[in-house]
Scaffold this motif. Sequence first.
Motif, PDB file in Angstrom:
ATOM      1  N   PRO A  68       0.821  -1.227   0.000  1.00  0.00           N
ATOM      2  CA  PRO A  68       0.000   0.000   0.000  1.00  0.00           C
ATOM      3  C   PRO A  68       0.848   1.267   0.000  1.00  0.00           C
ATOM      4  O   PRO A  68       0.509   2.245  -0.694  1.00  0.00           O
ATOM      5  CB  PRO A  68      -0.824  -0.124   1.283  1.00  0.00           C
ATOM      6  CG  PRO A  68      -0.910  -1.593   1.534  1.00  0.00           C
ATOM      7  CD  PRO A  68       0.428  -2.136   1.099  1.00  0.00           C
ATOM      8  N   ARG A  69       1.963   1.257   0.734  1.00  0.00           N
ATOM      9  CA  ARG A  69       2.820   2.443   0.750  1.00  0.00           C
ATOM     10  C   ARG A  69       3.541   2.619  -0.589  1.00  0.00           C
ATOM     11  O   ARG A  69       3.760   3.751  -1.040  1.00  0.00           O
ATOM     12  CB  ARG A  69       3.818   2.337   1.900  1.00  0.00           C
ATOM     13  CG  ARG A  69       3.192   2.594   3.268  1.00  0.00           C
ATOM     14  CD  ARG A  69       4.208   2.493   4.384  1.00  0.00           C
ATOM     15  NE  ARG A  69       4.618   1.108   4.602  1.00  0.00           N
ATOM     16  CZ  ARG A  69       5.635   0.743   5.364  1.00  0.00           C
ATOM     17  NH1 ARG A  69       6.378   1.674   5.957  1.00  0.00           N
ATOM     18  NH2 ARG A  69       5.927  -0.533   5.530  1.00  0.00           N
ATOM     19  N   ALA A  70       3.905   1.501  -1.230  1.00  0.00           N
ATOM     20  CA  ALA A  70       4.536   1.602  -2.542  1.00  0.00           C
ATOM     21  C   ALA A  70       3.560   2.191  -3.566  1.00  0.00           C
ATOM     22  O   ALA A  70       3.937   3.036  -4.390  1.00  0.00           O
ATOM     23  CB  ALA A  70       5.025   0.225  -2.999  1.00  0.00           C
ATOM     24  N   LEU A  71       2.316   1.752  -3.525  1.00  0.00           N
ATOM     25  CA  LEU A  71       1.314   2.295  -4.445  1.00  0.00           C
ATOM     26  C   LEU A  71       1.069   3.779  -4.182  1.00  0.00           C
ATOM     27  O   LEU A  71       0.862   4.565  -5.118  1.00  0.00           O
ATOM     28  CB  LEU A  71       0.011   1.511  -4.313  1.00  0.00           C
ATOM     29  CG  LEU A  71       0.074   0.047  -4.765  1.00  0.00           C
ATOM     30  CD1 LEU A  71      -1.242  -0.662  -4.467  1.00  0.00           C
ATOM     31  CD2 LEU A  71       0.404  -0.048  -6.259  1.00  0.00           C
ATOM     32  N   LEU A  72       1.116   4.168  -2.917  1.00  0.00           N
ATOM     33  CA  LEU A  72       0.987   5.590  -2.591  1.00  0.00           C
ATOM     34  C   LEU A  72       2.154   6.374  -3.172  1.00  0.00           C
ATOM     35  O   LEU A  72       1.973   7.474  -3.709  1.00  0.00           O
ATOM     36  CB  LEU A  72       0.922   5.767  -1.077  1.00  0.00           C
ATOM     37  CG  LEU A  72       0.806   7.217  -0.569  1.00  0.00           C
ATOM     38  CD1 LEU A  72      -0.486   7.860  -1.054  1.00  0.00           C
ATOM     39  CD2 LEU A  72       0.886   7.236   0.957  1.00  0.00           C
ATOM     40  N   ARG A  73       3.345   5.801  -3.077  1.00  0.00           N
ATOM     41  CA  ARG A  73       4.529   6.467  -3.635  1.00  0.00           C
ATOM     42  C   ARG A  73       4.391   6.601  -5.166  1.00  0.00           C
ATOM     43  O   ARG A  73       4.775   7.613  -5.744  1.00  0.00           O
ATOM     44  CB  ARG A  73       5.797   5.675  -3.300  1.00  0.00           C
ATOM     45  CG  ARG A  73       6.114   5.573  -1.813  1.00  0.00           C
ATOM     46  CD  ARG A  73       7.065   6.679  -1.368  1.00  0.00           C
ATOM     47  NE  ARG A  73       6.614   8.022  -1.607  1.00  0.00           N
ATOM     48  CZ  ARG A  73       5.797   8.710  -0.792  1.00  0.00           C
ATOM     49  NH1 ARG A  73       5.320   8.165   0.309  1.00  0.00           N
ATOM     50  NH2 ARG A  73       5.467   9.955  -1.086  1.00  0.00           N
ATOM     51  N   MET A  74       3.852   5.567  -5.808  1.00  0.00           N
ATOM     52  CA  MET A  74       3.687   5.626  -7.260  1.00  0.00           C
ATOM     53  C   MET A  74       2.674   6.679  -7.663  1.00  0.00           C
ATOM     54  O   MET A  74       2.746   7.231  -8.775  1.00  0.00           O
ATOM     55  CB  MET A  74       3.269   4.251  -7.788  1.00  0.00           C
ATOM     56  CG  MET A  74       4.369   3.207  -7.713  1.00  0.00           C
ATOM     57  SD  MET A  74       5.828   3.609  -8.722  1.00  0.00           S
ATOM     58  CE  MET A  74       5.139   3.429 -10.375  1.00  0.00           C
ATOM     59  N   ALA A  75       1.726   6.977  -6.788  1.00  0.00           N
ATOM     60  CA  ALA A  75       0.747   8.026  -7.080  1.00  0.00           C
ATOM     61  C   ALA A  75       1.322   9.421  -6.842  1.00  0.00           C
ATOM     62  O   ALA A  75       1.040  10.354  -7.596  1.00  0.00           O
ATOM     63  CB  ALA A  75      -0.500   7.825  -6.223  1.00  0.00           C
TER      64      ALA A  75
END
Length: 245
Positions: A21-28
């Motif tokens: 979830p934190r990686a996906l937030l970073r990608m956003a």
Amino acid sequence: MNSPADLVTLHVWRVSRGALPRALLRMARDPRRLRATDGVRFGKLLGTGTGTGFGPGDADPTRWAALTVWADPAAAARFDASPVGRAWARIATSTVRVDLRPLASRGEWSGRRPFGDPAGGRVTGPVLALTRARLRPTRAATFWRAVPPVAAALHAAPGLLARFGVGEAPVGWQGTVTVWREPADLVGFAYRHPEHRAAITRTASERWYAEELFARFAVRDVVGDRTVLGWVADGDPGTTKGGQA
């Protein structure tokens, strides 16, 4: 951008599944912040694939990457202290950085020529090949049917050190990264292997891509945990630092 890019870096991070979830937030959040980082001339945050099939089901949610073209080495050296670098370091379990010098580049990425017009030159030691394309939706099915023979041939290619897929989105924006022990190994696969030659021929006739880019780089250095790249061959120290012109 027509002037050659002297320094390109590929940062790759391994994260735990719990950090997804934190990686996906970073990608956003981070694509714009990467482009705004001091000294960045071109930057892309990328998801990756396992490299076994280079298809939509090949995604590896535990590995993420940033490909960056730098204005100067000092700016590149500051990346780890930048907001983007620090944010990814906080969630990564391991990381690797590949320092690259462009040798050849053809095509565009997001309407730009990020690696300019490299002068090329003789190289001994490892080279990295990057392919990137935006698929035409109406041609995607024929493209995916053509992938398995090439992926299988790549797996057994002599001189291959690492391979994985990259993409700005899970479907439609596709690419590959391959690292080779010597330039001759890359040339041998790209232009002499029958499956890959057939795919090259079909690229033009089938009109798979709305936009495409192919680039080749000398590997200046590999810093960190190279297993994050999916290293499939062990070698002497010359395989982790090379690209001498």
